[in-house]
Motif scaffolding. Structure first.
Motif, PDB file in Angstrom:
ATOM      1  N   SER A   1       0.863  -1.179   0.000  1.00 34.92           N
ATOM      2  CA  SER A   1       0.000   0.000   0.000  1.00 34.92           C
ATOM      3  C   SER A   1       0.897   1.226   0.000  1.00 34.92           C
ATOM      4  O   SER A   1       1.086   1.879   1.022  1.00 34.92           O
ATOM      5  N   VAL A   2       1.495   1.500  -1.139  1.00 36.03           N
ATOM      6  CA  VAL A   2       2.424   2.613  -1.256  1.00 36.03           C
ATOM      7  C   VAL A   2       1.949   3.548  -2.351  1.00 36.03           C
ATOM      8  O   VAL A   2       1.144   3.181  -3.202  1.00 36.03           O
ATOM      9  N   TYR A   3       2.469   4.759  -2.325  1.00 33.85           N
ATOM     10  CA  TYR A   3       2.175   5.721  -3.370  1.00 33.85           C
ATOM     11  C   TYR A   3       3.370   6.638  -3.517  1.00 33.85           C
ATOM     12  O   TYR A   3       4.268   6.660  -2.680  1.00 33.85           O
ATOM     13  N   ASP A   4       3.392   7.384  -4.613  1.00 34.38           N
ATOM     14  CA  ASP A   4       4.492   8.288  -4.936  1.00 34.38           C
ATOM     15  C   ASP A   4       5.841   7.575  -4.970  1.00 34.38           C
ATOM     16  O   ASP A   4       6.821   8.017  -4.376  1.00 34.38           O
TER      17      ASP A   4
ATOM     18  N   SER B   1      -9.266  -3.756  -5.925  1.00 37.65           N
ATOM     19  CA  SER B   1      -9.740  -2.652  -5.091  1.00 37.65           C
ATOM     20  C   SER B   1      -8.608  -1.982  -4.305  1.00 37.65           C
ATOM     21  O   SER B   1      -8.821  -0.976  -3.642  1.00 37.65           O
ATOM     22  N   THR B   2      -7.402  -2.532  -4.365  1.00 35.70           N
ATOM     23  CA  THR B   2      -6.247  -1.948  -3.686  1.00 35.70           C
ATOM     24  C   THR B   2      -5.110  -1.793  -4.690  1.00 35.70           C
ATOM     25  O   THR B   2      -4.289  -2.682  -4.867  1.00 35.70           O
TER      26      THR B   2
ATOM     27  N   GLY C   1       9.858  -6.914 -19.624  1.00 31.15           N
ATOM     28  CA  GLY C   1      10.648  -5.702 -19.422  1.00 31.15           C
ATOM     29  C   GLY C   1      10.083  -4.904 -18.263  1.00 31.15           C
ATOM     30  O   GLY C   1      10.745  -4.639 -17.274  1.00 31.15           O
ATOM     31  N   ILE C   2       8.800  -4.525 -18.383  1.00 30.18           N
ATOM     32  CA  ILE C   2       8.084  -3.805 -17.331  1.00 30.18           C
ATOM     33  C   ILE C   2       6.728  -4.479 -17.171  1.00 30.18           C
ATOM     34  O   ILE C   2       5.994  -4.651 -18.149  1.00 30.18           O
ATOM     35  N   TYR C   3       6.400  -4.873 -15.944  1.00 29.70           N
ATOM     36  CA  TYR C   3       5.168  -5.596 -15.636  1.00 29.70           C
ATOM     37  C   TYR C   3       4.345  -4.760 -14.668  1.00 29.70           C
ATOM     38  O   TYR C   3       4.796  -4.455 -13.564  1.00 29.70           O
ATOM     39  N   LEU C   4       3.142  -4.371 -15.091  1.00 28.47           N
ATOM     40  CA  LEU C   4       2.264  -3.520 -14.280  1.00 28.47           C
ATOM     41  C   LEU C   4       0.932  -4.236 -14.077  1.00 28.47           C
ATOM     42  O   LEU C   4       0.299  -4.661 -15.043  1.00 28.47           O
ATOM     43  N   TYR C   5       0.486  -4.331 -12.819  1.00 27.90           N
ATOM     44  CA  TYR C   5      -0.772  -5.010 -12.508  1.00 27.90           C
ATOM     45  C   TYR C   5      -1.378  -4.331 -11.286  1.00 27.90           C
ATOM     46  O   TYR C   5      -0.728  -4.195 -10.267  1.00 27.90           O
ATOM     47  N   TYR C   6      -2.632  -3.924 -11.371  1.00 22.65           N
ATOM     48  CA  TYR C   6      -3.340  -3.227 -10.293  1.00 22.65           C
ATOM     49  C   TYR C   6      -2.618  -1.937  -9.872  1.00 22.65           C
ATOM     50  O   TYR C   6      -2.095  -1.828  -8.768  1.00 22.65           O
TER      51      TYR C   6
ATOM     52  N   VAL D   1      -4.543  -1.433 -14.962  1.00 23.40           N
ATOM     53  CA  VAL D   1      -3.821  -0.234 -14.544  1.00 23.40           C
ATOM     54  C   VAL D   1      -4.386   0.989 -15.261  1.00 23.40           C
ATOM     55  O   VAL D   1      -4.929   0.887 -16.355  1.00 23.40           O
ATOM     56  N   ASN D   2      -4.244   2.112 -14.612  1.00 23.74           N
ATOM     57  CA  ASN D   2      -4.502   3.411 -15.218  1.00 23.74           C
ATOM     58  C   ASN D   2      -3.124   4.023 -15.420  1.00 23.74           C
ATOM     59  O   ASN D   2      -2.454   4.371 -14.441  1.00 23.74           O
ATOM     60  N   ALA D   3      -2.689   4.095 -16.679  1.00 27.95           N
ATOM     61  CA  ALA D   3      -1.296   4.445 -16.930  1.00 27.95           C
ATOM     62  C   ALA D   3      -1.130   5.143 -18.265  1.00 27.95           C
ATOM     63  O   ALA D   3      -1.982   5.051 -19.145  1.00 27.95           O
ATOM     64  N   ASP D   4       0.008   5.819 -18.401  1.00 29.47           N
ATOM     65  CA  ASP D   4       0.471   6.350 -19.672  1.00 29.47           C
ATOM     66  C   ASP D   4       1.810   5.694 -19.983  1.00 29.47           C
ATOM     67  O   ASP D   4       2.671   5.573 -19.093  1.00 29.47           O
ATOM     68  N   LEU D   5       1.983   5.275 -21.235  1.00 31.32           N
ATOM     69  CA  LEU D   5       3.216   4.628 -21.693  1.00 31.32           C
ATOM     70  C   LEU D   5       3.786   5.468 -22.822  1.00 31.32           C
ATOM     71  O   LEU D   5       3.226   5.510 -23.914  1.00 31.32           O
ATOM     72  N   LEU D   6       4.912   6.147 -22.558  1.00 36.87           N
ATOM     73  CA  LEU D   6       5.424   7.157 -23.480  1.00 36.87           C
ATOM     74  C   LEU D   6       6.911   6.966 -23.781  1.00 36.87           C
ATOM     75  O   LEU D   6       7.721   6.797 -22.869  1.00 36.87           O
ATOM     76  N   SER D   7       7.271   7.025 -25.053  1.00 35.17           N
ATOM     77  CA  SER D   7       8.664   7.134 -25.513  1.00 35.17           C
ATOM     78  C   SER D   7       9.587   6.056 -24.964  1.00 35.17           C
ATOM     79  O   SER D   7      10.733   6.322 -24.606  1.00 35.17           O
ATOM     80  N   ASN D   8       9.115   4.824 -24.908  1.00 36.04           N
ATOM     81  CA  ASN D   8       9.950   3.699 -24.492  1.00 36.04           C
ATOM     82  C   ASN D   8      10.495   3.003 -25.730  1.00 36.04           C
ATOM     83  O   ASN D   8       9.854   2.994 -26.783  1.00 36.04           O
TER      84      ASN D   8
END
Length: 170
Positions: free
Chosen positions: A5-8, A31-32, A51-56, A87-94
């Protein structure tokens, strides 16, 4: 980062080498979510599967990373350059280079409940496709994204798809 449960959180300007996954960001459940994570300007090399794995995750920015799959005396697996699910994300210039792609980019349920679509722009995918069931970009169910100016150079001896949209994505 897993089940935290971390942010920033900021992962900036690192050299990450070896292993199955370069950067792994995984919230607890639907939900978390992990919040406000930035993965920017990293060099990720000699990785096998992701390479990069994003989930929840929520408010995720992945920008300006360089990802290179392991090669040489090692027979490479089939890389997911970037994997983003729930995820709610932006993927830019990779920029992602792979000896063998499974998916250069995979998104599912991306920004499906967000106020705005994800922005997926100016990414570059270079590599080989070794099966007709592998793709440059696989857009899975309920992905809500604006996709601009991405480049896919997919070599290999089989015919496949640069971008494959499955189910109800917009």
């Amino acid at each position: 980062i897993k089940d935290a449960s971390v942010y920033d959180v900021r992962i900036l300007n690192n050299l990450i080498e070896g292993g199955s996954c370069g950067v792994y960001v995984y919230g607890t459940n639907s939900s978390t979510y992990l919040n406000k994570v930035v993965v920017k300007d990293n060099t990720i090399g000699f990785i096998d599967t992701y390479g990069i794995y994003l989930y929840y995750g929520d408010s995720i920015l992945v920008e300006g990373n360089r990802i290179v799959q392991r090669t040489g005396n090692f027979t490479p697996g089939n890389l997911y350059g970037m994997y983003a699910y729930y995820v709610n994300a932006d993927l830019l210039s990779n920029k992602i280079w792979a000896a063998s792609y499974n998916r250069g980019l995979y998104t599912g349920y991306m920004n499906h409940n967000a106020a705005r679509p994800a922005l997926i722009a100016n990414n570059e995918f270079i590599g080989n496709i070794t099966s007709t069931s592998y793709y440059g970009y696989y857009v899975y169910s309920s992905t809500n994204a604006t996709i601009y100016h991405n480049s896919f150079y997919l070599g290999g001896d089989v015919q496949s798809r640069g971008i494959y949209v499955y189910s109800n994505s917009s």
